[in-house]
Design an enzyme around this catalytic site. Structure first.
Site, PDB file in Angstrom:
ATOM      1  N   PRO A  13       5.929  26.746  57.867  1.00  0.00           N
ATOM      2  CA  PRO A  13       6.816  27.284  56.829  1.00  0.00           C
ATOM      3  C   PRO A  13       6.502  28.725  56.441  1.00  0.00           C
ATOM      4  O   PRO A  13       5.339  29.129  56.393  1.00  0.00           O
ATOM      5  CB  PRO A  13       6.579  26.348  55.637  1.00  0.00           C
ATOM      6  CG  PRO A  13       5.262  25.706  55.895  1.00  0.00           C
ATOM      7  CD  PRO A  13       5.149  25.607  57.388  1.00  0.00           C
ATOM      8  N   ASN A  14       7.562  29.451  56.184  1.00  0.00           N
ATOM      9  CA  ASN A  14       7.528  30.833  55.680  1.00  0.00           C
ATOM     10  C   ASN A  14       7.115  31.866  56.739  1.00  0.00           C
ATOM     11  O   ASN A  14       7.160  33.064  56.475  1.00  0.00           O
ATOM     12  CB  ASN A  14       6.621  30.969  54.441  1.00  0.00           C
ATOM     13  CG  ASN A  14       7.097  30.095  53.302  1.00  0.00           C
ATOM     14  OD1 ASN A  14       8.264  30.161  52.937  1.00  0.00           O
ATOM     15  ND2 ASN A  14       6.226  29.261  52.767  1.00  0.00           N
ATOM     16  N   ARG A  21       7.057  39.261  54.172  1.00  0.00           N
ATOM     17  CA  ARG A  21       6.360  38.353  53.270  1.00  0.00           C
ATOM     18  C   ARG A  21       4.946  38.867  52.990  1.00  0.00           C
ATOM     19  O   ARG A  21       4.148  38.985  53.918  1.00  0.00           O
ATOM     20  CB  ARG A  21       6.267  36.994  53.971  1.00  0.00           C
ATOM     21  CG  ARG A  21       5.365  36.016  53.314  1.00  0.00           C
ATOM     22  CD  ARG A  21       5.062  34.841  54.218  1.00  0.00           C
ATOM     23  NE  ARG A  21       4.297  33.874  53.476  1.00  0.00           N
ATOM     24  CZ  ARG A  21       3.573  32.919  54.016  1.00  0.00           C
ATOM     25  NH1 ARG A  21       3.543  32.779  55.329  1.00  0.00           N
ATOM     26  NH2 ARG A  21       2.898  32.093  53.263  1.00  0.00           N
ATOM     27  N   TYR A  26      -0.290  39.437  55.172  1.00  0.00           N
ATOM     28  CA  TYR A  26       0.121  38.972  56.499  1.00  0.00           C
ATOM     29  C   TYR A  26       0.560  40.096  57.445  1.00  0.00           C
ATOM     30  O   TYR A  26       0.910  39.831  58.595  1.00  0.00           O
ATOM     31  CB  TYR A  26       1.241  37.937  56.356  1.00  0.00           C
ATOM     32  CG  TYR A  26       0.812  36.723  55.552  1.00  0.00           C
ATOM     33  CD1 TYR A  26      -0.195  35.883  56.027  1.00  0.00           C
ATOM     34  CD2 TYR A  26       1.380  36.431  54.316  1.00  0.00           C
ATOM     35  CE1 TYR A  26      -0.616  34.785  55.288  1.00  0.00           C
ATOM     36  CE2 TYR A  26       0.977  35.332  53.569  1.00  0.00           C
ATOM     37  CZ  TYR A  26      -0.028  34.515  54.061  1.00  0.00           C
ATOM     38  OH  TYR A  26      -0.444  33.427  53.331  1.00  0.00           O
ATOM     39  N   ASN A  77       0.211  27.025  63.762  1.00  0.00           N
ATOM     40  CA  ASN A  77      -0.090  27.578  62.445  1.00  0.00           C
ATOM     41  C   ASN A  77       0.695  26.726  61.466  1.00  0.00           C
ATOM     42  O   ASN A  77       1.901  26.933  61.292  1.00  0.00           O
ATOM     43  CB  ASN A  77       0.325  29.047  62.337  1.00  0.00           C
ATOM     44  CG  ASN A  77      -0.048  29.623  60.979  1.00  0.00           C
ATOM     45  OD1 ASN A  77      -0.379  28.887  60.049  1.00  0.00           O
ATOM     46  ND2 ASN A  77       0.005  30.937  60.856  1.00  0.00           N
ATOM     47  N   ALA A  80       1.128  26.481  54.879  1.00  0.00           N
ATOM     48  CA  ALA A  80       0.533  25.765  53.745  1.00  0.00           C
ATOM     49  C   ALA A  80       0.337  24.273  54.021  1.00  0.00           C
ATOM     50  O   ALA A  80      -0.494  23.625  53.373  1.00  0.00           O
ATOM     51  CB  ALA A  80       1.399  25.962  52.508  1.00  0.00           C
ATOM     52  N   GLU A 101      -5.780  25.309  65.855  1.00  0.00           N
ATOM     53  CA  GLU A 101      -5.079  25.767  64.648  1.00  0.00           C
ATOM     54  C   GLU A 101      -5.363  27.248  64.435  1.00  0.00           C
ATOM     55  O   GLU A 101      -6.497  27.697  64.629  1.00  0.00           O
ATOM     56  CB  GLU A 101      -5.586  24.956  63.447  1.00  0.00           C
ATOM     57  CG  GLU A 101      -4.975  25.414  62.129  1.00  0.00           C
ATOM     58  CD  GLU A 101      -5.189  24.393  61.022  1.00  0.00           C
ATOM     59  OE1 GLU A 101      -5.027  23.182  61.270  1.00  0.00           O
ATOM     60  OE2 GLU A 101      -5.523  24.814  59.897  1.00  0.00           O
ATOM     61  N   HIS A 103      -4.580  30.789  61.842  1.00  0.00           N
ATOM     62  CA  HIS A 103      -4.085  31.379  60.599  1.00  0.00           C
ATOM     63  C   HIS A 103      -4.234  32.887  60.685  1.00  0.00           C
ATOM     64  O   HIS A 103      -5.273  33.377  61.143  1.00  0.00           O
ATOM     65  CB  HIS A 103      -4.877  30.869  59.386  1.00  0.00           C
ATOM     66  CG  HIS A 103      -4.700  29.411  59.148  1.00  0.00           C
ATOM     67  ND1 HIS A 103      -3.606  28.897  58.494  1.00  0.00           N
ATOM     68  CD2 HIS A 103      -5.468  28.357  59.500  1.00  0.00           C
ATOM     69  CE1 HIS A 103      -3.715  27.569  58.450  1.00  0.00           C
ATOM     70  NE2 HIS A 103      -4.835  27.220  59.057  1.00  0.00           N
ATOM     71  N   ARG A 110     -10.017  32.754  50.717  1.00  0.00           N
ATOM     72  CA  ARG A 110      -8.937  32.932  49.748  1.00  0.00           C
ATOM     73  C   ARG A 110      -9.087  31.906  48.609  1.00  0.00           C
ATOM     74  O   ARG A 110     -10.187  31.476  48.323  1.00  0.00           O
ATOM     75  CB  ARG A 110      -7.586  32.839  50.478  1.00  0.00           C
ATOM     76  CG  ARG A 110      -7.433  33.965  51.531  1.00  0.00           C
ATOM     77  CD  ARG A 110      -6.088  33.928  52.209  1.00  0.00           C
ATOM     78  NE  ARG A 110      -4.989  34.194  51.276  1.00  0.00           N
ATOM     79  CZ  ARG A 110      -3.711  33.981  51.568  1.00  0.00           C
ATOM     80  NH1 ARG A 110      -3.379  33.515  52.762  1.00  0.00           N
ATOM     81  NH2 ARG A 110      -2.769  34.235  50.675  1.00  0.00           N
TER      82      ARG A 110
HETATM   83  C1  DQA Z   1      -1.343  30.943  56.695  1.00  0.00           C
HETATM   84  C2  DQA Z   1      -2.292  30.640  55.534  1.00  0.00           C
HETATM   85  C3  DQA Z   1      -1.697  29.581  54.629  1.00  0.00           C
HETATM   86  O1  DQA Z   1      -2.575  29.321  53.538  1.00  0.00           O
HETATM   87  C4  DQA Z   1      -0.369  30.038  54.078  1.00  0.00           C
HETATM   88  O2  DQA Z   1       0.201  29.019  53.294  1.00  0.00           O
HETATM   89  C5  DQA Z   1       0.566  30.482  55.145  1.00  0.00           C
HETATM   90  C6  DQA Z   1       0.040  31.334  56.201  1.00  0.00           C
HETATM   91  C7  DQA Z   1      -1.876  32.096  57.571  1.00  0.00           C
HETATM   92  O3  DQA Z   1      -1.401  32.222  58.694  1.00  0.00           O
HETATM   93  O4  DQA Z   1      -2.737  32.867  57.131  1.00  0.00           O
HETATM   94  O5  DQA Z   1       1.741  30.204  55.119  1.00  0.00           O
HETATM   95  O6  DQA Z   1      -1.239  29.793  57.509  1.00  0.00           O
END
Ligand code: DQA
Length: 146
Positions: A13-14, A21, A26, A77, A80, A101, A103, A110
């Site tokens: 997501p996102n 964003r 990021y 990835n 959240a 995984e 990120h 964080r």
């Molecule tokens: C993320 C880290 C997560 O905590 C966050 O919710 C994201 C992006 C990252 O790629 O750093 O959506 O996965």
């Protein structure tokens, strides 16, 4: 027979909003740019990719199920969902494929709720905190698992 090296790449997501964003966290590069880097790196490693971004937990699970017989590994990835999705964690365990995984940010440095990844427990490794390089290093790591 040549070994199959197919990787399912799932962006959670996102991540469709990459570039606009929270750029301080990021970066300013877009998901399309990230995917181009992934495809180029995959070519160097001799991997074939299927790449998807979805905002819904169920949609990510459906993709994992649908592509499980094509894929030899998963680069994910979970966004959240990493922090609380037992469904995704179980899904990764269920398909029984090597997964890494990734990120972009360093979730270990964080907010406290972000430091936990329940999905990483179903993965062979996690790379975090290196922006796009987290993905590229994750892909290299995954290639070693095949
Ligand atoms: C993320 C880290 C997560 O905590 C966050 O919710 C994201 C992006 C990252 O790629 O750093 O959506 O996965």
């Amino acid at each position: 027979m040549k070994k199959r090296r197919n990787i399912l790449v799932l962006h959670g997501p996102n991540l469709n909003l990459l570039g606009e964003r929270e750029p301080a966290v990021y970066g300013r590069k877009t998901l399309a740019e990230l995917n181009r880097s992934l495809v180029a790196h995959a070519a160097r490693l001799g991997l074939s990719l299927r790449i998807f971004q979805r905002n819904g937990e169920g949609e990510l699970l459906d993709l994992l199920h649908r592509h499980r017989r094509w894929a030899d590994g998963v680069l994910i990835n979970p966004g959240a969902y990493a922090h609380y999705s037992y469904a995704l964690r179980d899904g990764l365990a269920a398909v029984d494929l090597p997964a890494v995984e990734v990120h972009l940010s360093d979730i270990r440095k964080r907010e406290s709720w972000r430091r936990v990844s329940v999905t990483a427990e179903s993965c062979r490794a996690m790379t975090a905190g290196k922006g796009f390089r987290s993905y590229l290093e994750g892909l290299t790591r995954l290639a070693r698992e095949l």
